[in-house]
Design an enzyme around this catalytic site. Structure first.
Site, PDB file in Angstrom:
ATOM      1  N   LYS A 205      32.030  12.781  74.283  1.00 50.81           N
ATOM      2  CA  LYS A 205      31.594  14.160  74.178  1.00 50.81           C
ATOM      3  C   LYS A 205      30.290  14.433  73.335  1.00 50.81           C
ATOM      4  CE  LYS A 205      33.030  18.422  72.376  1.00 50.81           C
ATOM      5  NZ  LYS A 205      34.211  19.170  71.714  1.00 50.81           N
TER       6      LYS A 205
HETATM    7  C1  R5P Z   1      34.820  21.181  68.097  1.00 44.94           C
HETATM    8  O1  R5P Z   1      35.122  20.341  67.387  1.00 44.94           O
HETATM    9  C2  R5P Z   1      35.726  21.888  69.085  1.00 44.94           C
HETATM   10  O2  R5P Z   1      36.669  20.887  68.841  1.00 44.94           O
HETATM   11  C3  R5P Z   1      35.491  22.027  70.356  1.00 44.94           C
HETATM   12  O3  R5P Z   1      36.067  21.166  71.220  1.00 44.94           O
HETATM   13  C4  R5P Z   1      34.209  21.827  70.736  1.00 44.94           C
HETATM   14  O4  R5P Z   1      33.201  22.198  69.863  1.00 44.94           O
HETATM   15  C5  R5P Z   1      33.618  22.505  72.159  1.00 44.94           C
HETATM   16  O5  R5P Z   1      33.789  23.862  72.149  1.00 44.94           O
HETATM   17  P1  R5P Z   1      32.489  24.608  72.010  1.00 44.94           P
HETATM   18  O6  R5P Z   1      31.988  24.799  73.386  1.00 44.94           O
HETATM   19  O7  R5P Z   1      33.072  26.089  71.452  1.00 44.94           O
HETATM   20  O8  R5P Z   1      31.445  24.137  71.194  1.00 44.94           O
END
Ligand code: R5P
Length: 301
Positions: A205
């Protein structure tokens, strides 16, 4: 040193050539894995499109009750039909997710930081493999901090998760964290994503950046793009389209869905890009039509 410089082969990512080692199994980099690993990856990545819509709602593990996720028990059932993968903590999973939902699970496996700290880069691997098996997790999500104070311990967490994952056939999702002081450049994401893949992560990710095609080409496992801070819906859909059209195999989106007043319409529009081949403009038109059908009632509320 000039002579040595001249010996350098220029970078060539062969952007015109698809990943070569992707037969017979369709998930990038997974050919040599065993049946159990492939089964988990097939739960995550749609066999038809090869892509995935991960819904990230693990923010509470370090941010508490963020806006839009105050009541997981109320938000999740509305979004559930449109989600491929639930990215969450074991606490959220056990308390607020219906075990009959038949969705894949990306289990947040590291913790130890919180919003009240200046430095968020120190975490431990908090979930062991037996717990992941008990929860039937499809992958273990491990936060990493390349270039930050906590790099070494976060990479130890990742390696430990990969060792456990290999033993129990559970893939590892390496999460590239970005901090206040950390770059968000192509150079940085190329380094971080490739490092995590070489250390054994099966999915990464990361964030979208200029030159994302090269980041994706140089990484031998699938990339999913995080949404990041809340953007206007049209911009968030453009981020999604740019990511998919430049090599990402999905999105792992949180705030741009759950902080949208029309969260259901938003995730449906995201799906149209990830699985349906729509571009951002088409998806935005679709989003507006869905919002109109809601008849003024905010589906995210
Ligand atoms: C960040 O560490 C969070 O765990 C989320 O999984 C990640 O940031 C993805 O969410 P968002 O789209 O809100 O950034």
């Amino acid at each position: 040193m000039a002579d040595l410089d001249n010996l350098k082969v220029p970078h060539d990512y062969h952007l015109d050539k698809p990943f070569a080692n992707n037969r017979p199994f369709y998930v990038k980099g997974a050919n040599a894995l065993d049946w159990g690993m492939k089964k988990h990856l097939a739960n995550i990545f749609n066999p038809k499109s090869g892509n995935t819509v991960m819904f990230a709602f693990d923010h509470g593990y370090f941010m508490g009750a963020v806006s839009g996720l105050e009541r997981l028990d109320l938000v999740l059932p509305k979004l559930m039909p449109h989600i491929d993968v639930l990215m969450c903590t074991r606490g959220a999973l056990r308390t607020c997710v219906d075990p009959a939902c038949r969705k894949a699970v990306a289990l947040r496996a590291t913790s130890g930081s919180s919003m009240v700290q200046d430095d968020l880069s120190h975490e431990i691997l908090a979930v062991d493999a037996e717990e992941a098996v008990r929860l039937n997790a499809d992958c273990l999500a491990v936060q990493t901090f390349i270039g930050a104070d906590g790099q070494l311990s976060s990479l130890q967490n990742l390696e430990q998760a990969v060792n456990l994952g290999q033993r129990y056939s559970i893939p590892v999702l390496g999460v590239v964290a970005v901090g206040k002081e950390m770059e968000r450049t192509q150079k940085y994401f190329k380094l971080a994503t490739r490092m995590l893949a070489e250390l054994g992560a099966n999915i990464i990710k990361t964030y979208y950046c200029e030159g994302f095609d090269e980041v994706a080409a140089a990484c031998p496992v699938p990339l999913v793009v995080a949404g990041g801070r809340k953007l206007p819906e049209q911009e968030a859909l453009k981020l999604c389209y740019d990511s998919i059209s430049h090599g990402a195999r999905g999105v792992d989106m949180g705030r741009n869905i759950f902080q949208s007043y029309h969260a259901v319409s938003m995730i449906k529009a995201v799906r149209k890009i990830v699985h349906g081949g729509l571009n951002d403009q088409e998806a935005y038109e679709y989003y507006k039509a869905e919002v109109a059908k809601e008849g003024g009632e905010g589906a995210g509320s």
